[in-house]
Design a protein around this motif. Sequence first.
Motif, mmCIF file in Angstrom:
data_model
loop_
_atom_site.group_PDB
_atom_site.id
_atom_site.type_symbol
_atom_site.label_atom_id
_atom_site.label_comp_id
_atom_site.label_asym_id
_atom_site.label_seq_id
_atom_site.Cartn_x
_atom_site.Cartn_y
_atom_site.Cartn_z
ATOM 1 N N PRO A 206 30.357 41.967 43.208
ATOM 2 C CA PRO A 206 30.732 42.412 44.570
ATOM 3 C C PRO A 206 29.506 42.737 45.416
ATOM 4 C CG PRO A 206 31.119 44.161 42.996
ATOM 5 C CD PRO A 206 30.725 42.964 42.185
ATOM 6 N N LEU A 207 28.911 41.701 45.989
ATOM 7 C CA LEU A 207 27.656 41.884 46.723
ATOM 8 C C LEU A 207 27.861 42.452 48.121
ATOM 9 C CD1 LEU A 207 24.626 41.429 46.321
ATOM 10 C CD2 LEU A 207 24.897 39.160 47.325
ATOM 11 N N GLN A 226 28.151 53.745 49.329
ATOM 12 C CA GLN A 226 27.961 53.908 47.889
ATOM 13 C C GLN A 226 29.280 54.165 47.182
ATOM 14 O OE1 GLN A 226 25.083 57.013 47.396
ATOM 15 N NE2 GLN A 226 23.358 55.767 48.157
ATOM 16 N N GLN A 227 30.131 54.979 47.776
ATOM 17 C CA GLN A 227 31.445 55.224 47.182
ATOM 18 C C GLN A 227 32.281 53.954 47.135
ATOM 19 O OE1 GLN A 227 33.180 58.408 49.452
ATOM 20 N NE2 GLN A 227 31.742 59.973 48.675
ATOM 21 N N GLN A 228 32.234 53.165 48.202
ATOM 22 C CA GLN A 228 32.980 51.911 48.227
ATOM 23 C C GLN A 228 32.437 50.935 47.176
ATOM 24 O OE1 GLN A 228 35.722 51.283 50.003
ATOM 25 N NE2 GLN A 228 35.877 49.280 48.974
ATOM 26 N N PHE A 229 31.092 50.870 47.050
ATOM 27 C CA PHE A 229 30.500 49.992 46.044
ATOM 28 C C PHE A 229 30.883 50.434 44.642
ATOM 29 C CE2 PHE A 229 26.902 49.123 43.163
ATOM 30 C CZ PHE A 229 26.932 47.747 43.186
ATOM 31 N N GLU A 234 34.074 49.416 39.748
ATOM 32 C CA GLU A 234 35.044 49.868 38.752
ATOM 33 C C GLU A 234 36.242 48.932 38.691
ATOM 34 O OE1 GLU A 234 35.949 53.822 39.885
ATOM 35 O OE2 GLU A 234 34.072 54.675 39.105
ATOM 36 N N VAL A 235 36.690 48.471 39.868
ATOM 37 C CA VAL A 235 37.814 47.533 39.882
ATOM 38 C C VAL A 235 37.424 46.212 39.226
ATOM 39 C CG1 VAL A 235 39.310 46.176 41.403
ATOM 40 C CG2 VAL A 235 38.905 48.583 41.898
ATOM 41 N N HIS A 236 36.214 45.741 39.504
ATOM 42 C CA HIS A 236 35.770 44.464 38.942
ATOM 43 C C HIS A 236 35.607 44.563 37.424
ATOM 44 C CE1 HIS A 236 34.227 40.444 39.116
ATOM 45 N NE2 HIS A 236 33.052 40.800 38.596
ATOM 46 N N GLN A 276 27.791 53.298 32.487
ATOM 47 C CA GLN A 276 28.491 53.917 31.360
ATOM 48 C C GLN A 276 29.933 53.430 31.280
ATOM 49 O OE1 GLN A 276 27.080 55.656 29.018
ATOM 50 N NE2 GLN A 276 25.074 55.600 30.060
ATOM 51 N N LYS A 277 30.586 53.290 32.424
ATOM 52 C CA LYS A 277 31.958 52.788 32.423
ATOM 53 C C LYS A 277 32.006 51.352 31.908
ATOM 54 C CE LYS A 277 36.019 52.127 35.346
ATOM 55 N NZ LYS A 277 36.893 52.852 34.404
ATOM 56 N N ALA A 278 31.012 50.535 32.284
ATOM 57 C CA ALA A 278 30.960 49.159 31.789
ATOM 58 C C ALA A 278 30.767 49.128 30.283
ATOM 59 C CB ALA A 278 29.836 48.401 32.495
ATOM 60 N N HIS A 279 29.921 50.017 29.749
ATOM 61 C CA HIS A 279 29.721 50.074 28.305
ATOM 62 C C HIS A 279 30.999 50.486 27.589
ATOM 63 C CE1 HIS A 279 25.046 50.483 28.579
ATOM 64 N NE2 HIS A 279 25.497 49.283 28.918
#
Length: 399
Positions: A206-207, A226-229, A234-236, A276-279
């Motif tokens: 999401p660029l 930053q919050q939107q990114f 997180e959705v992606h 961390q969420k991705a991990h």
Amino acid sequence: MEPAILTLDRPIFILGAYPVTLGMCLFITVAILLFAGIPAVLGRRRDRQSAQEAERRMTALLAAQTEMQGRIAAMADVFGARQSELNQSISQRIDGMTHRLGTSITEQTKATHENLRRLQERLAVIDTAQTNIQSLAKDMAGLQSILSNKQTRGAFGQSRMETIIADGLPMGAYAFQTTLSNGSRPDCTVRMPNGQPVLVIDAKFPLEGWNAIRSAGDPDAARQAQQQFRRDMEVHIRDISGKYLIPGETQETAFLFVPSESIFAEIHEHFEGIVQKAHRSRIVIVSPSLLMLSIQVIQAILRDARMREQAHLIQGEVIRLMEDLTRLDDRVRKLHGHFLTTQKDVDDILVSSEKLKRRGTRIEALDLETAGALPDAKTEPKAFDNRMGQLKLRVVDED
């Protein structure tokens, strides 16, 4: 009337309060005459002396003038010679200066031409660089237009990922836009060895959220961006985990490809929660360099698997090679035995030839006259046999 008698002391007239007598007048007259004549005599004498002095001075002046003319002539000769030498020296100096100036001007002209040539080359390089910069500016404008569109941006990330995969893996070890059992189509799947599930790589980063952070003009807008990114990431990550992690069909871990090293570094520095969420979701965020490194590791694993698959063929070839080597060793040993036998025969032949040589030498050195003439074999056969027997015994004794 008596005639008047003039006397010297008789006053003639009165000058003021004093009477002037005739004697005084005569005396004054004689004095005047005397004083008038003496200077004339003296003047004539003085004139003669002055004329003589003038003549002497004129002579001296003429002599001095003659001497001066000689000196002037000598000085004119000296000045002429000096002037000639000066003119020659000045001419030589002017010629030397002209030569030096000509040489200097020639060298300066050459240096100027060389500098102009270098300047033209540099200008040509600058023109080329300017052309490249203009082309790069056009490419950057095109890249910006690509990145501003979500679909074209995904295609850009997809193309970078495909280039890295195609350069690192052999044909048949990967596939693009394949369909999984749940109907989803990941950007890339990498086939693992030994029948293992495929590895899924996603390139739809999401660029637009990241560009919103960079283009924010104040802290509040940056915070909102930053919050939107963070929400987009997180959705992606949730979508990748839900669509591409299929037990038994794909690996338990998937790659999220970020098409920029700087964005990758910023995410790990300022968005630790996303990492961390991705991990936790078994999603690995990779940059182009990390993806290349991972592909190299996978390539080494595939190469090792192919080596293991071909291990029995290699072992069979090694066994056949050892059999050929054993046969070669036997044949070499047999050939070595033949060489030893041949060498022994050659040594025996050399011993026999040496004996024959010694015997021939002895026969050649034999003194037949001292030993006596041989009897005739026809007339005296018995004496001839006895004599030959003696010679044979002699030869045997010598051996």
